[in-house]
Design a protein around this motif. Structure first.
Motif, mmCIF file in Angstrom:
data_model
loop_
_atom_site.group_PDB
_atom_site.id
_atom_site.type_symbol
_atom_site.label_atom_id
_atom_site.label_comp_id
_atom_site.label_asym_id
_atom_site.label_seq_id
_atom_site.Cartn_x
_atom_site.Cartn_y
_atom_site.Cartn_z
ATOM 1 N N VAL A 291 0.838 -1.198 0.000
ATOM 2 C CA VAL A 291 0.000 0.000 0.000
ATOM 3 C C VAL A 291 0.876 1.252 0.000
ATOM 4 C CG1 VAL A 291 -1.651 1.334 1.391
ATOM 5 C CG2 VAL A 291 -1.996 -1.125 1.042
ATOM 6 N N SER A 292 1.952 1.222 0.782
ATOM 7 C CA SER A 292 2.868 2.355 0.835
ATOM 8 C C SER A 292 3.547 2.586 -0.510
ATOM 9 C CB SER A 292 3.932 2.134 1.908
ATOM 10 O OG SER A 292 3.333 2.040 3.169
ATOM 11 N N LEU A 293 3.977 1.507 -1.160
ATOM 12 C CA LEU A 293 4.602 1.652 -2.475
ATOM 13 C C LEU A 293 3.635 2.226 -3.497
ATOM 14 C CD1 LEU A 293 6.832 -1.522 -2.996
ATOM 15 C CD2 LEU A 293 7.541 0.805 -2.508
ATOM 16 N N LEU A 294 2.393 1.792 -3.422
ATOM 17 C CA LEU A 294 1.397 2.341 -4.352
ATOM 18 C C LEU A 294 1.174 3.826 -4.104
ATOM 19 C CD1 LEU A 294 -1.205 -0.563 -4.525
ATOM 20 C CD2 LEU A 294 0.363 0.199 -6.326
ATOM 21 N N SER A 295 1.209 4.229 -2.841
ATOM 22 C CA SER A 295 1.015 5.654 -2.542
ATOM 23 C C SER A 295 2.232 6.486 -2.946
ATOM 24 C CB SER A 295 0.705 5.858 -1.062
ATOM 25 O OG SER A 295 1.848 5.603 -0.277
ATOM 26 N N LEU A 296 3.401 5.861 -3.051
ATOM 27 C CA LEU A 296 4.626 6.559 -3.435
ATOM 28 C C LEU A 296 4.965 6.369 -4.916
ATOM 29 C CD1 LEU A 296 6.820 5.572 -0.369
ATOM 30 C CD2 LEU A 296 5.972 7.863 -0.904
ATOM 31 N N GLN A 297 4.035 5.824 -5.655
ATOM 32 C CA GLN A 297 4.295 5.429 -7.033
ATOM 33 C C GLN A 297 4.843 6.568 -7.897
ATOM 34 O OE1 GLN A 297 0.835 3.813 -8.883
ATOM 35 N NE2 GLN A 297 1.972 2.918 -10.558
ATOM 36 N N ALA B 99 10.704 12.873 -1.605
ATOM 37 C CA ALA B 99 9.508 12.422 -0.876
ATOM 38 C C ALA B 99 9.680 10.990 -0.371
ATOM 39 C CB ALA B 99 8.281 12.531 -1.764
ATOM 40 N N VAL B 100 10.325 10.152 -1.181
ATOM 41 C CA VAL B 100 10.558 8.762 -0.762
ATOM 42 C C VAL B 100 11.564 8.723 0.384
ATOM 43 C CG1 VAL B 100 11.374 6.485 -1.503
ATOM 44 C CG2 VAL B 100 9.961 7.857 -3.038
ATOM 45 N N VAL B 101 12.620 9.524 0.281
ATOM 46 C CA VAL B 101 13.605 9.599 1.366
ATOM 47 C C VAL B 101 12.931 10.091 2.646
ATOM 48 C CG1 VAL B 101 15.687 10.793 2.166
ATOM 49 C CG2 VAL B 101 15.598 9.841 -0.141
ATOM 50 N N ASP B 102 12.072 11.096 2.522
ATOM 51 C CA ASP B 102 11.339 11.615 3.679
ATOM 52 C C ASP B 102 10.428 10.549 4.277
ATOM 53 O OD1 ASP B 102 10.402 13.743 5.457
ATOM 54 O OD2 ASP B 102 8.512 13.559 4.331
ATOM 55 N N TRP B 103 9.780 9.770 3.416
ATOM 56 C CA TRP B 103 8.886 8.702 3.888
ATOM 57 C C TRP B 103 9.665 7.647 4.656
ATOM 58 C CZ3 TRP B 103 8.679 3.450 2.752
ATOM 59 C CH2 TRP B 103 7.540 2.790 3.202
ATOM 60 N N ILE B 104 10.826 7.237 4.124
ATOM 61 C CA ILE B 104 11.653 6.248 4.824
ATOM 62 C C ILE B 104 12.208 6.837 6.119
ATOM 63 C CG2 ILE B 104 13.778 4.860 4.688
ATOM 64 C CD1 ILE B 104 13.238 4.553 1.697
#
Length: 135
Positions: free
Chosen positions: A42-48, A54-59
């Motif tokens: 679900v997280s990968l789909l939201s970060l697609q 933004a991905v670095v911030d999410w991690i």
């Protein structure tokens, strides 16, 4: 009444009761992987379509990095348990079996450590970027 053969009874052979802990560990890791993989998908789909930052911030968010590390630990431990059973069941030469088990564990543990260090490094990078120290 016993299901063991007469020769087995005389020699005292029977269940070693050693495989149960591996069986349970594999079931528990599979159960832990269900919500973790679902969360990750679900997280990968939201970060697609997200940008790199933004991905670095999410991690870099503590909750996400903690769940990623739990996912990696569960995934690699589950893989070790599953591959161990396959090697023990299908490799019949003792020397080859022991070598395969040692190499398999070494490689998977090495990959797990590399993956966990990667998550930690990205999380620290996100903290540095958010504080402005990484510029």
């Amino acid at each position: 009444m016993s299901l063991r053969s007469p020769l087995g009874r005389v020699r005292g052979l029977g269940s070693a009761k050693e495989g149960v802990q591996y069986w349970w560990a594999q079931r528990v890791t599979a159960l832990a992987l269900l919500p973790l993989v679902l969360w990750f998908m679900v997280s990968l789909l939201s970060l697609q379509h997200a940008e790199y930052a933004a991905v670095v911030d999410w991690i870099g968010r503590p909750f996400n990095s903690a769940l990623l590390i739990l996912l990696l630990i569960s995934l690699f431990y589950h893989a070790i348990l599953g591959l161990q059973v396959v090697i023990e069941d299908y490799v019949h030469t003792e020397a080859v079996k022991m070598s395969a088990l040692i190499i398999m564990r070494f490689v998977l543990i090495l990959l797990a450590v590399i993956a966990i260090i990667s998550v930690v490094r990205i999380a620290f990078k996100a903290v540095l970027l958010s504080t402005g120290a990484g510029d």
